[in-house]
Design a protein around this motif. Structure first.
Motif, PDB file in Angstrom:
ATOM      1  N   TRP A  78       4.338  -4.935  -2.891  1.00  0.00           N
ATOM      2  CA  TRP A  78       4.933  -4.665  -1.582  1.00  0.00           C
ATOM      3  C   TRP A  78       5.690  -5.882  -1.057  1.00  0.00           C
ATOM      4  N   VAL A 121      -1.178  -3.647   3.944  1.00  0.00           N
ATOM      5  CA  VAL A 121       0.044  -3.715   4.754  1.00  0.00           C
ATOM      6  C   VAL A 121      -0.042  -4.885   5.730  1.00  0.00           C
ATOM      7  N   LEU A 137       7.769   1.341   2.970  1.00  0.00           N
ATOM      8  CA  LEU A 137       6.768   1.097   1.926  1.00  0.00           C
ATOM      9  C   LEU A 137       6.322   2.414   1.296  1.00  0.00           C
TER      10      LEU A 137
END
Length: 813
Positions: free
Chosen positions: A122, A284, A308
């Motif tokens: 990510w 996250v 994402l």
């Protein structure tokens, strides 16, 4: 990479043997099977519990490799350079430290019990618009994976993101100087690898060693971590309950969306993220913290975080249309992972014809001319017959690929799909996220229903190595792949075993062996239960029959003589107490007479089968079988003028009767992650996970019923989910009516009513879920052992009962 051997030798404290210390090194390898090995490769001969790289030196020299790092005495070769060190793994790590020091770029180092790979991927996505990033390919975070990852840095990279994993003490201190992180992320401290540490405190201290020289450490603030943090480490923390953290975060989840309420530097704002599970939310937040540290504005953070997506960390093998095999790596297109995917393609190819569908490659750190020249060289080395490039950039380099076809957009490719004639080939599909190659996979994939059995190839390798470690170095290993690999899949597993160089494969019937041979398996294959009607086919396909009776031996000899065969390999089976198949002692002299009178066949091995190897209450009977086998086999060997392989032990025998390893053992159910010994079971990994989805959810009222015969009656308002899997797929009817369960969102959902042919129903009253959610039917929870125990059967029956109509998907992490 372009280094001179002369500069490497002192860094490894190596003794040099050779004539060309000025040799140029452009890449490093530890895998003799990789097609990327060439005359500018520095090959490190690593020694592990099951493999020794030194044994492949001659094979590699024939392939053109001429530079080796070794730790054993070797025979010097003309025009080959050897760097002799004490320990080749240490030398690899020293090389990586030396190489890392050549670059002064900022590096994000990530460790923790879970989430390392997700956070890394990510962050790569979030930061890639502004940085040229080098990152660990896949989950390369081990003592070997970390140095191999760092060695991928080149002059064009301006940010590194590397993950580091440890399983015991004194490992992180070896990885820290390799990564040399300037920014640290501690994802969490969980239970993974607990067995390698005395307690939680020791695990925390070991993981924190990665961050001893960072400029900042990003972490979820808590007292357990704070107690071991050096006051010299600058931290940037977040928390949902500790007001002393730098960033305060509270979250609220509805359906599949979560809103983060964030307070940072006296500013409050909301951030919507497309995930609802706790692990993803935590991952996250770590990414958001990095964006804060890099001083991104709130609007940019909100826009990028909203994009994402779930990370697919697996290379999946799937059945495709027109007898094709697909290797799905459709969410990743970087240079480092392309090397891994091409090696995996060779490992799993079912067809000699190979096609690569490839998007533009981003963040390679190389100029496009050099990048696509290297890709072209890799394609040629891996003998890829056709390259289909999709993207503006790769289209400009079409001339670098033999038999190359390019399309500037995916839409252009899709419009020409019918003209590309995909059939009888293995296809690697590798594309960057924004090319949406999952649509190409969907188009090429064979259409089946939504229930699948996912097979973890990493777990098979782990289990194979677990049992290999119990064997003496000279003991050979036969692996049983009968019954469609115990229900898990035949060819794909056989191909993996061939890749790992097991000695033999075992099947029950000739047709299983023929299918493997027709799909290109080269390993010798023993047929354990050959029917006399199959002897012609066995000879034709170079299979090796088990012979267990004089009638069978004479029948085989008759056919073999008609074909003028000589020394055709057969396997003689003795009955030592199982009383199922095999020569008994009273037939021994006649067997010897027949074998001595012919040159048509040659006894490749002598075997028997233990009846109670898994039950130590019958240990004395097991020892008696061993004694009988040794007596019978020794008598036969005395009369032959050669020494066949002797083998008796199956999976449980390997563990319970190690003194009887003889020349070879036969590994069966243990490969697939099943042991009858609970103390051993915890060391094995789950291979197969049977999955489906929720087709429909309905609410029924008190007094209403579910399924045939109204065998479930609701005692209150009840939410029922229907799953498209039934006894035609291998789920026993007796698993229904409240006895069995499935797992949905990590919670148990009890099966209500009878299992139908194609469906079953479960109670999800207390489980938050929606139609389309994933359902675990069988895997870690519930496990095969648990289901077998509840149904009063054995794991073999559960595994082999999974229907062939259930699609198998093979993957590697």
């Amino acid at each position: 990479m372009s280094l001179v051997l002369n500069d490497i030798i002192p860094q490894l404290q190596a003794e040099f043997f050779g004539n060309h210390s000025d040799a140029i090194i452009s890449n490093v390898s530890i895998d003799s099977r990789s097609f990327q090995n060439n005359n500018q490769t520095l090959f490190f001969c690593l020694i592990g519990p099951n493999n020794n790289g030194h044994t492949f030196i001659n094979e590699l020299i024939e392939k053109g490799v001429s530079n080796f790092v070794v730790s054993e005495q070797i025979e010097l070769k003309e025009n080959v350079n050897f760097l002799k060190v004490e320990n080749t793994l240490v030398a690899l790590q020293q090389f990586a430290i030396f190489y890392r020091k050549k670059f002064s770029i900022p590096v994000i180092g990530i460790t923790g019990s879970n989430g390392k790979t997700i956070v890394k991927e990510w962050l790569n996505f979030l930061l890639s618009p502004d940085y040229n990033i080098i990152k660990s390919p896949k989950s390369f975070n081990s003592q070997v994976g970390v140095p191999l990852s760092v060695i991928g840095i080149n002059e064009q990279h301006n940010l590194g993101i590397f993950e580091a994993g440890i399983s015991t003490v004194n490992e992180m201190q070896k990885l820290e100087p390799i990564v040399q992180p300037t920014i640290g992320i501690l994802t969490n401290i969980g239970s993974a690898h607990d067995e390698g540490f005395e307690n939680l405190c020791q695990k925390i201290k070991e993981k924190l060693k990665l961050f001893q020289n960072v400029s900042v450490l990003i972490y979820n603030k808590n007292k357990s971590i704070d107690a071991f943090l050096s006051p010299e480490i600058n931290t940037f923390s977040w928390s949902e309950n500790d007001k002393n953290a730098d960033v305060l975060i509270h979250h609220k989840t509805t359906n599949n969306q979560t809103t983060l309420n964030i307070t940072y530097q006296n500013t409050c704002f909301k951030l919507n993220i497309p995930f609802s599970d706790d692990a993803s939310i935590e991952n996250v937040i770590h990414c958001v913290m990095v964006l804060f540290y890099f001083k991104y504005d709130v609007d940019t953070i909100q826009n990028r975080i909203a994009l994402l997506y779930p990370i697919e960390m697996r290379l999946k093998v799937k059945k495709g249309i027109n007898n094709t095999t697909l290797i799905d790596d459709s969410y990743s297109s970087d240079f480092q992972s392309l090397k891994i995917a091409l090696d995996f393609l060779e490992n799993q190819k079912m067809h000699s014809k190979k096609t690569l569908i490839l998007s533009d490659i981003f963040q390679s750190g190389l100029a496009n001319d050099e990048l696509y020249s290297r890709v072209s060289q890799m394609v040629i080395a891996n003998k890829i017959g056709r390259v289909i490039g999709i993207g503006e950039t790769i289209s400009n380099y079409k001339n670098k690929f033999l038999n190359g076809i390019t399309f500037k957009t995916q839409a252009d490719f899709l419009s020409h799909f019918d003209t590309l004639n995909f059939e009888n080939e293995t296809i690697l599909i590798k594309g960057a996220r924004n090319f949406h190659f999952e649509e190409i996979v969907s188009l090429l994939e064979e259409k089946t229903h939504e229930t699948v059995l996912e097979i973890n190839l990493n777990a098979i390798t782990h289990n194979l190595n677990f049992y290999k470690a119990k064997l003496k170095p000279e003991t050979k290993i036969m692996v049983m792949v009968k019954a469609f690999g115990y229900g898990n899949g035949g060819f794909e597993i056989a191909k993996l075993l061939e890749y790992h160089k097991v000695d033999y494969l075992g099947v029950a019937f000739a047709d299983e062996g023929i299918a493997l041979k027709n799909n290109g398996i080269q390993l010798p294959i023993m047929v354990l239960n050959p029917e006399t009607t199959s002897f012609d086919a066995i000879i034709q396909h170079q299979l090796e029959p088990e012979i267990y009776s004089l009638r069978g031996l004479n029948s085989f000899l008759k056919i073999a003589k008609q074909k003028f065969l000589k020394d055709f390999p057969i396997h003689i089976k003795f009955d030592t107490g199982m009383h199922r198949l095999g020569f008994e002692e009273e037939h021994l002299e006649e067997l010897i007479a027949v074998l001595k009178s012919t040159k048509t066949v040659k006894v490749k091995s002598i075997l028997s089968h233990m009846a109670t190897s898994d039950d130590l209450q019958h240990k004395e009977f097991g020892l008696l079988q061993i004694e009988r086998f040794e007596k019978l086999s020794n008598r036969l060997i005395e009369e032959l003028d050669y020494k066949p392989i002797c083998h008796l032990l199956n999976t449980s025998g390997i563990s319970n009767f190690p003194q009887a390893q003889m020349d070879m053992v036969r590994l069966g159910i243990g490969l697939y992650g099943i042991s009858n010994d609970t103390s051993e079971q915890k060391y094995l990994e789950t291979v197969g996970t049977l999955k489906s989805i929720i087709s429909q959810i309905r609410t029924i009222q008190k007094g209403e019923s579910v399924g045939y015969g109204r065998r479930f009656m609701a005692t209150q308002e009840t939410k029922i989910a229907t799953i498209p899997i039934g006894y035609a797929d291998g789920i026993r009817r007796s698993w229904g009516n409240g006895i069995g369960y499935v797992t949905i969102n990590n919670q148990k959902a009890t099966i209500v009513g009878s299992v139908c042919m194609d469906m079953l129903m479960v109670d999800v009253t207390s489980i938050p879920c929606v139609e389309g959610n994933q359902v675990i039917i069988l895997g870690e929870n519930p496990s095969v052992n648990f289901m077998a125990e509840k149904l009063n059967t054995i794991p073999y029956e559960i595994l082999t009962g999974i229907s062939q109509r259930v699609k198998r998907i093979f993957y590697r992490e």
